[in-house]
Design an enzyme around this catalytic site. Structure first.
Site, PDB file in Angstrom:
ATOM      1  N   GLY A  44       0.935  -1.493  -0.084  1.00 54.35           N
ATOM      2  CA  GLY A  44      -0.138  -0.044  -0.094  1.00 54.35           C
ATOM      3  C   GLY A  44       0.941   1.202  -0.176  1.00 54.35           C
ATOM      4  O   GLY A  44       2.236   1.309   0.072  1.00 54.35           O
TER       5      GLY A  44
ATOM      6  N   GLY B 280       2.566   3.601   1.629  1.00 58.71           N
ATOM      7  CA  GLY B 280       3.167   3.734   3.028  1.00 58.71           C
ATOM      8  C   GLY B 280       3.726   5.191   3.115  1.00 58.71           C
ATOM      9  O   GLY B 280       4.042   5.610   4.288  1.00 58.71           O
ATOM     10  N   ARG B 281       3.707   5.732   1.966  1.00 57.05           N
ATOM     11  CA  ARG B 281       4.209   7.120   1.946  1.00 57.05           C
ATOM     12  C   ARG B 281       3.715   7.990   1.006  1.00 57.05           C
ATOM     13  O   ARG B 281       4.337   9.198   0.817  1.00 57.05           O
ATOM     14  CB  ARG B 281       5.764   7.245   2.120  1.00 57.05           C
ATOM     15  CG  ARG B 281       6.592   6.469   0.986  1.00 57.05           C
ATOM     16  CD  ARG B 281       7.830   6.856   1.089  1.00 57.05           C
ATOM     17  NE  ARG B 281       8.611   5.733   0.374  1.00 57.05           N
ATOM     18  CZ  ARG B 281       9.768   5.792  -0.147  1.00 57.05           C
ATOM     19  NH1 ARG B 281      10.733   6.911   0.558  1.00 57.05           N
ATOM     20  NH2 ARG B 281      10.598   4.859  -0.861  1.00 57.05           N
TER      21      ARG B 281
ATOM     22  N   LYS C 103       4.482  12.401  -2.242  1.00 61.01           N
ATOM     23  CA  LYS C 103       5.244  11.327  -1.809  1.00 61.01           C
ATOM     24  C   LYS C 103       6.335  11.574  -0.724  1.00 61.01           C
ATOM     25  O   LYS C 103       7.067  12.465  -0.859  1.00 61.01           O
ATOM     26  CB  LYS C 103       6.037  10.615  -2.813  1.00 61.01           C
ATOM     27  CG  LYS C 103       6.808   9.177  -2.477  1.00 61.01           C
ATOM     28  CD  LYS C 103       7.534   8.835  -3.684  1.00 61.01           C
ATOM     29  CE  LYS C 103       8.382   7.486  -3.090  1.00 61.01           C
ATOM     30  NZ  LYS C 103       8.938   6.878  -4.349  1.00 61.01           N
TER      31      LYS C 103
ATOM     32  N   GLY D  28       7.339   6.658   6.435  1.00 61.03           N
ATOM     33  CA  GLY D  28       6.398   7.409   5.798  1.00 61.03           C
ATOM     34  C   GLY D  28       7.182   8.590   5.347  1.00 61.03           C
ATOM     35  O   GLY D  28       6.298   9.659   4.319  1.00 61.03           O
TER      36      GLY D  28
ATOM     37  N   ARG E 145       3.550  14.266  -7.202  1.00 61.52           N
ATOM     38  CA  ARG E 145       3.584  13.636  -8.286  1.00 61.52           C
ATOM     39  C   ARG E 145       1.879  13.324  -8.900  1.00 61.52           C
ATOM     40  O   ARG E 145       1.156  13.479  -7.825  1.00 61.52           O
ATOM     41  CB  ARG E 145       4.360  12.285  -8.241  1.00 61.52           C
ATOM     42  CG  ARG E 145       3.849  11.674  -7.045  1.00 61.52           C
ATOM     43  CD  ARG E 145       4.998  10.448  -7.074  1.00 61.52           C
ATOM     44  NE  ARG E 145       4.408   9.078  -6.092  1.00 61.52           N
ATOM     45  CZ  ARG E 145       4.585   8.035  -6.020  1.00 61.52           C
ATOM     46  NH1 ARG E 145       5.897   7.822  -6.774  1.00 61.52           N
ATOM     47  NH2 ARG E 145       4.073   6.849  -5.570  1.00 61.52           N
TER      48      ARG E 145
ATOM     49  N   ARG F 260      -2.025  -0.322  -9.302  1.00 63.69           N
ATOM     50  CA  ARG F 260      -0.935  -1.007  -9.832  1.00 63.69           C
ATOM     51  C   ARG F 260      -1.349  -2.678  -9.952  1.00 63.69           C
ATOM     52  O   ARG F 260      -2.391  -2.914  -9.359  1.00 63.69           O
ATOM     53  CB  ARG F 260       0.045  -1.220  -8.449  1.00 63.69           C
ATOM     54  CG  ARG F 260       0.924   0.243  -8.399  1.00 63.69           C
ATOM     55  CD  ARG F 260       0.467   0.411  -6.899  1.00 63.69           C
ATOM     56  NE  ARG F 260       0.729   1.833  -6.693  1.00 63.69           N
ATOM     57  CZ  ARG F 260       2.038   2.518  -6.458  1.00 63.69           C
ATOM     58  NH1 ARG F 260       3.174   1.557  -6.604  1.00 63.69           N
ATOM     59  NH2 ARG F 260       2.164   3.697  -6.538  1.00 63.69           N
TER      60      ARG F 260
ATOM     61  N   ASP G 185       3.892  -4.384  -7.384  1.00 60.48           N
ATOM     62  CA  ASP G 185       3.338  -3.287  -6.755  1.00 60.48           C
ATOM     63  C   ASP G 185       3.983  -2.159  -7.460  1.00 60.48           C
ATOM     64  O   ASP G 185       3.510  -0.800  -7.309  1.00 60.48           O
ATOM     65  CB  ASP G 185       3.675  -3.050  -5.267  1.00 60.48           C
ATOM     66  CG  ASP G 185       5.208  -3.203  -4.941  1.00 60.48           C
ATOM     67  OD1 ASP G 185       5.915  -4.373  -5.306  1.00 60.48           O
ATOM     68  OD2 ASP G 185       5.758  -2.347  -4.367  1.00 60.48           O
TER      69      ASP G 185
END
Ligand code: AMP
Ligand code: MG
Length: 616
Positions: free
Chosen positions: A135, A137-138, A159, A172, A223, A230, A331
């Protein structure tokens, strides 16, 4: 190609006026622990830390800004593509956006309106092993926005803006070093026409200390992408046997990511021979595979085939331009075929097909040569996730099947059908890959038409001698672009011209084997160019320069940039290099001729083919 978009209209919008949406969160199930924005917003920030999240595709979670935000870079191309005015990047709202300082689209006073940030839930196979839930995570998505003049919708995310339920054991955060790398490369890939997630801005979190192998400053990359879904998003639901969530996700992907079921490739007609052909004049690859499609090919198979085709075309582009992602786990493989998740990526310097940019990739799983195979491996995992829906054929909407899945009696038929579909998709993958790879290599070598013999006599022989003599992959194409055919009339002229492939400090001796071999190749190449262009050598040179970049953000350049920005505190250098990065087909940028030449010149000694660790 996208790099020809210099004529694109300037953005007209402010952050405020840009049309926004949250189609992802509107259509997919949220984490039941925080089912609404208010539930999440009222929760103490630390309760939004790592957990298993089931029957859900995201969690509402707000950015957790740290340090004092300093915007280090903004991509002008990204502003344009989003539809934002150039001046917008100077506003306080923009700074709030790219630092995660404030949620611009939601107000706690009116909790039922607006758009609240979220982190996506996915899993993945890492280095070939199932890794379970991963997932965002950050990464935290803020909203989707649509550029009114192009109609393209993007999901904008930060991100490195703090922990989420998907952070597992990590913090994170993202360090400045890897954020500079992602900021630069995603915009570069887009500039040379390779589908990629994009980067709008790079923000330094001044005063933060992030623990990696050393203590490093933290940063945020803002971004954006048409979708962040994914292969791993599907893998996770399949591995959990959550058929309902998997089907919702798949329907969502067709309807909202691919633009509707009617936009997908048509059914394969049954019973005819396979053909592959490319329209070289228009430059459009038109490979059709006919005749292998069974009558049961349903809409999920068509979706799968669209994903197969997009990924085949993207990996062909990576191969043609010498790009390696470095960690092609599922991923890190996009449902849209975008280049995504930039860790230990690199461009080739010299041509070595066994090179992997990933320092920890001892098996060379993610080496240059393996990328097409690995993307196919990932596509087979995706085929397994889609397997039940594809294998059900025309039964896929049958109420009993929807609710309970396949009956025992039908199971082996279903599996056989799904296997057949995946196998045929493999043929389609190869056909699309080859057609796109040949199209690009044809253009890179300055040819207008394709001949069967080109592959062996021109492409393979070129790559073979580049490898044998450890020659620079990118310079080969660019310097050929600038080479005048008039220099190749005599054997002496061809042997002298072979010098363009070598480093200035390592030219071969007169009559050396390398010279003789390359001269032979130049003879064949110039004959082919003449067939296609006649006397118009100028036209050929122009056409080649438009597809063969002179600037490539190689590892040594990124390292220098990191050193100068992070350690030396320089600020101008990033936007100067971004000029080269966004206009890589030019040769002069009007900044500093000497520096420009250095950045497009020979790789400094001992700085080629570097490797990078995964820690970012
Ligand atoms: P990557 O190797 O970047 O594809 O990351 C694999 C997984 O680890 C993803 O789920 C990331 O979100 C997660 N991850 C990587 N680095 C961090 C970090 N510093 N904090 C939280 N999660 C991370
Ligand atoms: Mg990743």
């Amino acid at each position: 190609m996208a790099h020809l978009n210099g004529s694109q209209s300037k953005g007209e919008h402010t952050l405020q006026s840009l049309p926004k949406s949250s189609v992802f969160t509107q259509n997919l199930p949220p984490d039941a622990a925080f089912p609404t924005p208010k539930d999440s917003h009222d929760a103490p920030r630390q309760t939004l830390g790592p957990r298993m999240v089931k029957e859900a595709l995201y969690t509402y979670v707000r950015p957790d800004a740290q340090g004092e935000a300093e915007i280090l870079g903004v991509s002008q191309r990204a502003l344009q593509d989003l539809g934002l005015k150039e001046e917008e990047a100077q506003t306080e709202a923009f700074k709030q956006l790219v630092s995660g300082g404030k949620i611009l689209t939601w107000d706690a006073e009116k909790p039922d309106e607006g758009i609240y940030p979220w982190a996506q839930c996915y899993g993945g196979y890492q280095f070939g092993q199932w890794a379970g839930q991963l997932g965002d995570g950050r990464a935290i998505s803020l909203f989707e926005s649509t550029n009114p003049s192009t109609g393209t919708r993007y999901e904008i995310q930060l991100k490195g803006a703090g922990r989420t339920p998907y952070s597992r054991f990590a913090d994170g955060r993202a360090v400045l070093r890897s954020s500079i790398r992602e900021f630069v490369v995603s915009e570069y890939l887009n500039a040379i026409g390779i589908p990629s997630t994009r980067a709008l801005a790079l923000t330094l979190n001044n005063g933060t200390k992030i623990m990696r192998e050393r203590v490093e400053p933290g940063a945020i990359v803002t971004r954006f992408a048409q979708s962040w879904i994914r292969f791993g998003t599907f893998d996770l639901q399949r591995m959990r046997g959550d058929r309902e969530t998997l089907r919702k996700l798949t329907d969502y992907t067709a309807e909202h990511v691919y633009g509707g079921w009617d936009k997908l490739p048509s059914k394969l007609p049954a019973g005819e021979a396979k053909t592959t052909h490319t329209d070289v004049k228009t430059g459009v690859a038109k490979d059709t595979i006919e005749g292998s499609g069974p009558e049961e090919e349903n809409r999920y198979t068509r979706l799968y085939r669209a994903v197969v085709r997009n990924n085949a075309a993207t990996v062909a582009k990576w191969q043609a331009y010498g790009f390696m992602n470095g960690v092609l786990n599922t991923d890190n493989t996009s449902i849209l075929g975008l280049s995504i998740d930039f860790g230990p990526f690199a461009f080739l310097d010299t041509f070595d097909p066994t090179y992997t940019p990933n320092h920890d990739d001892h098996m060379l799983r993610y080496s240059y040569r393996n990328q097409p195979t690995i993307i196919w491996w990932n596509l087979v995992r995706l085929g397994e996730a889609f397997g039940e829906l594809m294998g059900a054929g025309s039964n896929v909407d049958n109420a009993e099947f929807v609710e309970k899945g396949v009956s025992e009696a039908d199971a082996s038929d279903l599996v056989k059908r799904a296997e057949g579909i995946i196998e045929r998709a493999g043929e389609e993958y190869k056909a699309v890959f080859l057609s796109e790879y040949k199209r690009l290599m044809t253009a890179r070598l300055g040819l207008k038409s394709q001949q069967n013999s080109d592959f062996d006599t021109l492409f393979s022989e070129l790559l073979d001698f580049l490898e044998a003599y450890e020659l620079d992959f990118h310079h080969a194409f660019r310097r050929l672009s600038n080479l005048s055919l008039s220099k190749l009339h005599s054997d002496e002229g061809r042997q002298n011209s072979a010098d363009i492939f070598f480093r200035n400090d390592n030219l071969p001796k007169d009559g050396a084997d390398s010279r003789v071999r390359i001269a032979k190749w130049l003879e064949k190449w110039s004959a082919r160019v003449k067939e296609d262009w006649g006397e118009d050598d100028h036209g050929r040179q122009e056409a080649m320069r438009a597809v063969n970049p002179s600037f490539v953000p190689r590892s040594w350049i990124l390292d220098e940039l990191i050193d100068r920005v992070e350690k030396k505190g320089e600020r101008e250098i990033l936007s100067q290099v971004m000029q080269l990065n966004l206009n890589p087909f030019s040769e002069e940028w009007g900044w500093n001729a000497e520096e420009e030449q250095r950045f497009i010149g020979d790789v400094p000694k001992y700085k080629g083919m570097m490797q990078c660790s995964c820690s970012s």
